[in-house]
Design a protein around this motif. Structure first.
Motif, PDB file in Angstrom:
ATOM      1  N   ILE B  19      14.084  33.208  24.706  1.00  0.00           N
ATOM      2  CA  ILE B  19      13.802  32.205  25.733  1.00  0.00           C
ATOM      3  C   ILE B  19      13.952  32.880  27.087  1.00  0.00           C
ATOM      4  O   ILE B  19      13.136  32.742  27.993  1.00  0.00           O
ATOM      5  CB  ILE B  19      14.805  31.035  25.629  1.00  0.00           C
ATOM      6  N   GLN B  20      15.022  33.626  27.203  1.00  0.00           N
ATOM      7  CA  GLN B  20      15.324  34.483  28.349  1.00  0.00           C
ATOM      8  C   GLN B  20      16.286  35.543  27.821  1.00  0.00           C
ATOM      9  O   GLN B  20      16.548  35.582  26.614  1.00  0.00           O
ATOM     10  CB  GLN B  20      15.960  33.694  29.502  1.00  0.00           C
ATOM     11  N   SER B  21      16.788  36.368  28.677  1.00  0.00           N
ATOM     12  CA  SER B  21      17.673  37.431  28.219  1.00  0.00           C
ATOM     13  C   SER B  21      18.854  36.859  27.431  1.00  0.00           C
ATOM     14  O   SER B  21      19.555  35.962  27.907  1.00  0.00           O
ATOM     15  CB  SER B  21      18.196  38.213  29.422  1.00  0.00           C
ATOM     16  N   ASP B  22      19.038  37.355  26.204  1.00  0.00           N
ATOM     17  CA  ASP B  22      20.193  36.996  25.368  1.00  0.00           C
ATOM     18  C   ASP B  22      20.242  35.526  24.981  1.00  0.00           C
ATOM     19  O   ASP B  22      21.316  34.959  24.800  1.00  0.00           O
ATOM     20  CB  ASP B  22      21.501  37.382  26.070  1.00  0.00           C
ATOM     21  N   LEU B  23      19.103  34.899  24.880  1.00  0.00           N
ATOM     22  CA  LEU B  23      19.033  33.500  24.445  1.00  0.00           C
ATOM     23  C   LEU B  23      17.761  33.310  23.606  1.00  0.00           C
ATOM     24  O   LEU B  23      16.663  33.604  24.083  1.00  0.00           O
ATOM     25  CB  LEU B  23      19.017  32.571  25.664  1.00  0.00           C
ATOM     26  N   TYR B  24      17.931  32.829  22.370  1.00  0.00           N
ATOM     27  CA  TYR B  24      16.813  32.753  21.421  1.00  0.00           C
ATOM     28  C   TYR B  24      16.411  31.305  21.106  1.00  0.00           C
ATOM     29  O   TYR B  24      17.242  30.391  21.139  1.00  0.00           O
ATOM     30  CB  TYR B  24      17.199  33.445  20.110  1.00  0.00           C
ATOM     31  N   PHE B  25      15.137  31.132  20.784  1.00  0.00           N
ATOM     32  CA  PHE B  25      14.653  29.827  20.335  1.00  0.00           C
ATOM     33  C   PHE B  25      15.298  29.484  18.991  1.00  0.00           C
ATOM     34  O   PHE B  25      15.612  30.366  18.187  1.00  0.00           O
ATOM     35  CB  PHE B  25      13.126  29.850  20.157  1.00  0.00           C
ATOM     36  N   ASN B  26      15.458  28.166  18.764  1.00  0.00           N
ATOM     37  CA  ASN B  26      16.020  27.725  17.493  1.00  0.00           C
ATOM     38  C   ASN B  26      15.323  26.445  17.019  1.00  0.00           C
ATOM     39  O   ASN B  26      15.850  25.341  17.157  1.00  0.00           O
ATOM     40  CB  ASN B  26      17.526  27.466  17.634  1.00  0.00           C
ATOM     41  N   PRO B  27      14.125  26.592  16.459  1.00  0.00           N
ATOM     42  CA  PRO B  27      13.432  25.413  15.922  1.00  0.00           C
ATOM     43  C   PRO B  27      14.229  24.813  14.755  1.00  0.00           C
ATOM     44  O   PRO B  27      14.723  25.547  13.890  1.00  0.00           O
ATOM     45  CB  PRO B  27      12.093  25.990  15.419  1.00  0.00           C
ATOM     46  N   ILE B  37      11.951  21.797  19.065  1.00  0.00           N
ATOM     47  CA  ILE B  37      12.885  22.564  19.891  1.00  0.00           C
ATOM     48  C   ILE B  37      13.349  21.637  21.001  1.00  0.00           C
ATOM     49  O   ILE B  37      12.737  20.589  21.243  1.00  0.00           O
ATOM     50  CB  ILE B  37      12.269  23.848  20.495  1.00  0.00           C
ATOM     51  N   GLU B  41      15.371  24.467  25.903  1.00  0.00           N
ATOM     52  CA  GLU B  41      14.693  25.729  25.580  1.00  0.00           C
ATOM     53  C   GLU B  41      13.393  25.866  26.371  1.00  0.00           C
ATOM     54  O   GLU B  41      13.048  26.949  26.839  1.00  0.00           O
ATOM     55  CB  GLU B  41      14.417  25.791  24.073  1.00  0.00           C
ATOM     56  N   ASN B  44      14.253  26.595  30.035  1.00  0.00           N
ATOM     57  CA  ASN B  44      14.822  27.935  30.259  1.00  0.00           C
ATOM     58  C   ASN B  44      13.833  29.064  30.003  1.00  0.00           C
ATOM     59  O   ASN B  44      14.088  30.208  30.387  1.00  0.00           O
ATOM     60  CB  ASN B  44      16.037  28.146  29.344  1.00  0.00           C
TER      61      ASN B  44
END
Lengths: 407, 73
Positions: B19-27, B37, B41, B44
């Motif tokens: 999504i951005q640095s050090d942050l992931y999508f979580n469907p 989502i 998310e 961001n």
């Protein structure tokens, strides 16, 4: 009287005209004897004074200058440094000086500059043992005694990763936090602690104990609906969680703790919520949360424990710790803001799954998502009631300095 | 509360993405087995290749049936 084949002078072509009476002394005479009989050696002898000038060269100061090349030899020793275990540049220098001195006297035999180089290898041997002393540098950990260096390393990691808001006030508060953990003998109790600084995921992810961007360093990995600001990281309670990569099984049963410092009071009814934790299929829990009643639910490698005390108050520091034997009825306790809330006995099965924030790791799947603002969290060895009280004060002092304390 | 509805292929394309640095999508699945989502998310998300999620329709959030807590083993 020498007879040169009937002539009185030595013939120009001896192959054709061989002297009748040859003697060594005659053969050594120069051809000039023909023109300057009896004085042919004079010019040669007279040349001797000229050679005197050669003696002026003798004052081998020049060679002394050649000593400079000895420096050239020094670089030869440089590769020797390369062999040196990168750690000790200093000791290597010491060794280099020694051989240089040795080289100076050797330079006297002007001609023998080359041998001087031969001496260089000897230096190599000398260097090696010097390195052996290097381990002496190991005492560097003495800096750990203060915590200042560790705080600066953490702050540097946050900033370098893109974290923001690290003002002088935040830096000072962070250094105080770290030094307080050290001076109160709590530093070694921590496997991981998360000050949640930087205002974004890149900054909040770092473990203060080991601010390295890797799973092995228990760096947080944020997933889903998180938002960040200077107060910490907020989970949305829908799909947000963060993996700490901390496995309780890596510590000893009966000697573990976990905690979260939450910004809000939020204990919704209906279904259970996990503030932090994991649940292993072996029946073990390592968690702080609530059931749907809602009532407290927590465990430290236990089969869990519920408090009948009604709705949990979640704002502040929630900490569960296991200390002592598995049979002790009060070996596991839940604390809030440094004071005990409830306690339970302990199971004998250690949790083997990594701990999540914002939800719990339910045998490999994130579930029981929870909405709150995470302002601090710790994972590590078991703490006594006194240690929990001290830790609570230290963390809350830190939060107060940042203007985000709840008590 | 609103969430962002995804198709199966859209969900697949977001798994493991930043999504951005050090942050992931979580469907995740909602109560109706829809992949969704969160709006966080979407808000961001900073990468151009994910701009398309900002034009996807929103639906009401229906929480999935959570397993009991504490879990029953």
């Amino acid at each position: 009287m020498i007879n040169w084949g009937g002539k009185q002078w030595r013939p120009g072509n001896p192959n054709r005209r061989q002297p009748v009476n040859q003697s060594v002394s005659e053969l050594m005479k120069p051809l000039g004897e023909k023109f300057n009989r009896g004085n042919v050696w004079v010019p040669i002898i007279m040349d001797v004074p000229q050679e005197t000038s050669v003696s002026n060269i003798t004052p081998s100061p020049t060679p002394t200058n050649t000593v400079t090349p000895t420096n050239t030899g020094t670089p030869t020793s440089t590769p020797t440094n390369t062999q040196t275990p990168t750690n000790t540049g200093t000791p290597t220098q010491t060794a280099t000086n020694t051989p240089t001195n040795t080289g100076t006297p050797t330079s006297t035999p002007t001609n023998t500059q080359t041998p001087t180089n031969t001496g260089t290898p000897t230096q190599t041997a000398t260097n090696t043992p010097t390195n052996t002393g290097t381990p002496t540098n190991t005492p560097t950990p003495s800096s750990i005694a203060s915590g200042t260096t560790q705080a600066q390393a953490y702050l540097r990691a946050v900033v370098d990763a893109g974290g923001t808001g690290i003002t002088s006030t935040v830096s000072a508060a962070t250094i105080t936090l770290f030094t307080s953990l050290v001076s109160n003998n709590l530093w070694d109790k921590m496997s991981a602690f998360y000050p949640m600084l930087g205002g974004n995921s890149a900054g909040c992810k770092f473990n203060g104990k080991n601010p390295v961007d890797s799973n092995a360093a228990y760096r947080l990995s944020f997933t889903g609906g998180w938002t960040f600001n200077s107060s910490g990281a907020t989970s949305n309670g829908t799909n947000a969680y963060s993996n700490t990569f901390f496995y309780p099984s890596g510590t000893t049963l009966g000697n573990q703790h976990l905690s979260v410092y939450l910004g809000n009071n939020n204990a919704p009814s209906g279904s259970g919520k996990a503030y932090i934790g994991s649940s292993d299929s072996n029946g073990s829990y390592f968690v702080i949360g609530q059931d749907g009643a809602p009532e407290w639910f927590y465990g430290v490698s236990t089969n869990g424990g519920s408090s009948p005390g009604g709705t949990p108050s979640t704002q502040g520091l929630l900490l569960a710790s296991a200390t002592g034997s598995t049979s002790a009825s009060t070996s596991i306790a839940l604390y809030r803001n440094g004071s005990i809330v409830t306690n339970t006995n302990q199971n004998s099965v250690v949790d083997r799954l990594s701990v999540y924030l914002g939800a719990f790791n339910n045998d490999g799947t994130a579930s029981q998502f929870y909405n709150n603002q995470y302002r601090f969290s710790t994972l590590g060895l078991g703490l006594t009631a006194a240690q929990v009280s001290t830790l609570s004060t230290i963390i809350n002092t830190f939060q107060t300095s940042l203007g985000r304390n709840t008590y | 509360m609103k969430v962002v509805l995804l198709t199966e292929s859209e969900k697949e394309s977001l798994i493991g993405q930043l999504i951005q640095s050090d942050l992931y999508f979580n469907p995740i699945l909602d109560c109706n087995d829809n992949w969704i989502i969160s709006t966080e998310e979407v808000n961001n998300s900073i990468y151009v290749e994910h701009e398309w999620i900002k034009s996807i329709p929103l639906i009401d959030w229906c929480p999935p049936i959570e397993p009991p807590f504490p879990p029953i083993k």
